[in-house]
Design an enzyme around this catalytic site. Structure first.
Site, PDB file in Angstrom:
ATOM      1  N   GLY A 159       0.814  -1.205   0.000  1.00 54.54           N
ATOM      2  CA  GLY A 159       0.000   0.000   0.000  1.00 54.54           C
ATOM      3  C   GLY A 159       0.849   1.258   0.000  1.00 54.54           C
ATOM      4  O   GLY A 159       1.915   1.323  -0.628  1.00 54.54           O
ATOM      5  N   CYS A 160       0.398   2.270   0.723  1.00 49.58           N
ATOM      6  CA  CYS A 160       1.062   3.573   0.719  1.00 49.58           C
ATOM      7  C   CYS A 160       2.480   3.512   1.271  1.00 49.58           C
ATOM      8  O   CYS A 160       3.295   4.397   0.981  1.00 49.58           O
ATOM      9  CB  CYS A 160       0.239   4.571   1.531  1.00 49.58           C
ATOM     10  SG  CYS A 160      -1.389   4.928   0.827  1.00 49.58           S
ATOM     11  N   ALA A 161       2.804   2.514   2.063  1.00 51.67           N
ATOM     12  CA  ALA A 161       4.162   2.386   2.606  1.00 51.67           C
ATOM     13  C   ALA A 161       5.144   1.848   1.585  1.00 51.67           C
ATOM     14  O   ALA A 161       6.357   1.846   1.815  1.00 51.67           O
ATOM     15  CB  ALA A 161       4.147   1.478   3.838  1.00 51.67           C
ATOM     16  N   GLY A 162       4.650   1.387   0.430  1.00 50.08           N
ATOM     17  CA  GLY A 162       5.490   0.673  -0.521  1.00 50.08           C
ATOM     18  C   GLY A 162       6.582   1.498  -1.166  1.00 50.08           C
ATOM     19  O   GLY A 162       7.593   0.936  -1.614  1.00 50.08           O
ATOM     20  N   LEU A 185       2.960   5.636   5.654  1.00 45.56           N
ATOM     21  CA  LEU A 185       2.072   4.815   6.467  1.00 45.56           C
ATOM     22  C   LEU A 185       1.277   3.912   5.532  1.00 45.56           C
ATOM     23  O   LEU A 185       0.768   4.372   4.506  1.00 45.56           O
ATOM     24  CB  LEU A 185       1.113   5.685   7.280  1.00 45.56           C
ATOM     25  CG  LEU A 185       1.751   6.618   8.310  1.00 45.56           C
ATOM     26  CD1 LEU A 185       0.773   7.719   8.692  1.00 45.56           C
ATOM     27  CD2 LEU A 185       2.168   5.833   9.541  1.00 45.56           C
TER      28      LEU A 185
END
Length: 368
Positions: free
Chosen positions: A160-163, A355
């Site tokens: 997700g956004c942490a990738g 995050l």
């Protein structure tokens, strides 16, 4: 360059020193986005009409779009596509077509920046969470760009956004493990394709105000001829019992977004000691940070991060500008912010924060 001598030694051991010149470097960073522009006022008008019966009409819904601090986003399909239902299969076919095209655009730009040919790449790390691809995306890209058939492939899904940060960390680790190699990081997300016409939930409504499509590519290497910012230490922290904070549920017609309203409070309550501990282990405090390169999950998250780092409201100018122009592109977004910071010659060290599902934060230091 001599191809016979330019390729890395198979299974070469990592270098055992801490010299700056042996650290992984960001030799190139490029971004790309699809051609269709989603203007927030147009999305708001359609969203208000679509969600009016379940969420109280335009006047009640308008602040959700206005307070998102987004002017435009980019989509691989025109806005009219979102005004009718689509099957999971149809969405995924579009995902495969457009994800590969955006990857090719960003990869070509990054290779050109680094002065490299595709056959000089030894490993490809691919990050994506917005579609299903088997064979994986980089295998499909190999049918478009002539990478060597023996290139190492590391597809990463579900971050997700942490990738963005986690993928850059994995690329740096691969470069360290094979210090004569060149690693290509590819990050692509088609978040807007996940909007589900039949879903009238609050999470789906919020997604219409946030998500956009985009891609980024980076070349990472520890080679002596590599130039560029040094990729420093990284860290990840996953909260226990937090699987329901962020992610996807799989529905018959596609991926259903999961958002918790607790995300900004988690940042305010728990993120600061994690970030400060990471900096302390690297001999730094927040006052030593030259620039904060934070993934803009949304306006409230940015405000919580600015408060966390004791910054004045609006201080995260690059983060806010990327959100304003591109919205939330999941894992690709932080690399857009990083490119903006590097293009502006922000002083180092830069602190990258993201995050994502897990619920996880990923942090990294970049030394320009």
């Amino acid at each position: 360059m001599n191809q016979a001598t330019d390729r890395p030694q198979e299974n070469a051991p990592p270098r055992d020193d801490n010299d700056r010149n042996s650290q992984p470097r960001l030799a190139a960073l490029a971004t790309a986005w699809p051609p269709h522009i989603l203007r927030q006022e147009d999305v708001a008008a359609n969203g208000a009409e679509m969600f009016a019966t379940t969420h109280g009409g335009f006047e009640r819904l308008a602040p959700i779009y206005r307070n998102a601090l987004i002017d435009t986003r980019h989509s691989c399909v025109p806005i009219d596509w979102y005004l009718q239902p689509h099957s999971f299969a149809e969405r995924n076919d579009l995902f495969l077509e457009h994800a590969v095209a955006l990857m090719a655009e960003s990869a070509t730009s990054a290779l050109d920046q680094a002065g490299l040919g595709a056959d000089q790449i030894d490993c490809i790390v691919t990050v994506c969470s917005t579609g299903i691809a088997t064979p994986s995306l980089e295998a499909r890209l190999m049918q478009v760009i002539p990478f060597r058939p023996d290139v190492r492939r590391v597809p990463l899904f579900g971050l997700g956004c942490a990738g963005g940060v986690m993928g850059l960390a994995r690329a740096a680790e691969m470069a360290k493990a094979y210090p004569d190699s060149r690693v290509l990081l590819l990050v692509v997300e088609l978040c807007a394709l996940t909007f589900r016409f039949q879903d009238r939930s609050k999470s789906n409504l919020v997604a219409t105000a946030l998500f956009g499509d985009g891609a980024a590519a980076a070349v990472v290497s520890c080679r002596e001829d590599a130039i560029g910012p040094v990729i420093g230490a990284s860290h990840e922290h996953t909260w226990p019992d937090s699987l329901d904070v962020m992610g996807w549920d799989v529905a018959d017609d596609g991926l259903k977004v999961v958002f918790s309203r607790d995300i900004p409070s988690l940042v305010q309550d728990d993120f600061k000691p994690i970030a400060e501990s990471f900096l302390a282990r690297n001999g730094l405090t927040t006052t030593d940070v030259g620039g904060f390169v934070c993934h803009p999950g949304g306006a409230k998250v940015i405000e919580a991060l600015e408060d966390c780092f004791a910054l004045t409201a609006g201080a995260m100018a690059h983060t806010r500008e990327v959100l304003r122009r591109h919205g939330n592109m999941s894992s690709a977004t932080v690399l857009f912010v990083l490119k903006a910071a590097l293009d502006a010659d922000e002083p180092g060290p830069l602190l990258l924060t993201t995050l994502g599902p897990g619920f996880t934060t990923a942090l990294m230091l970049i030394h320009p």
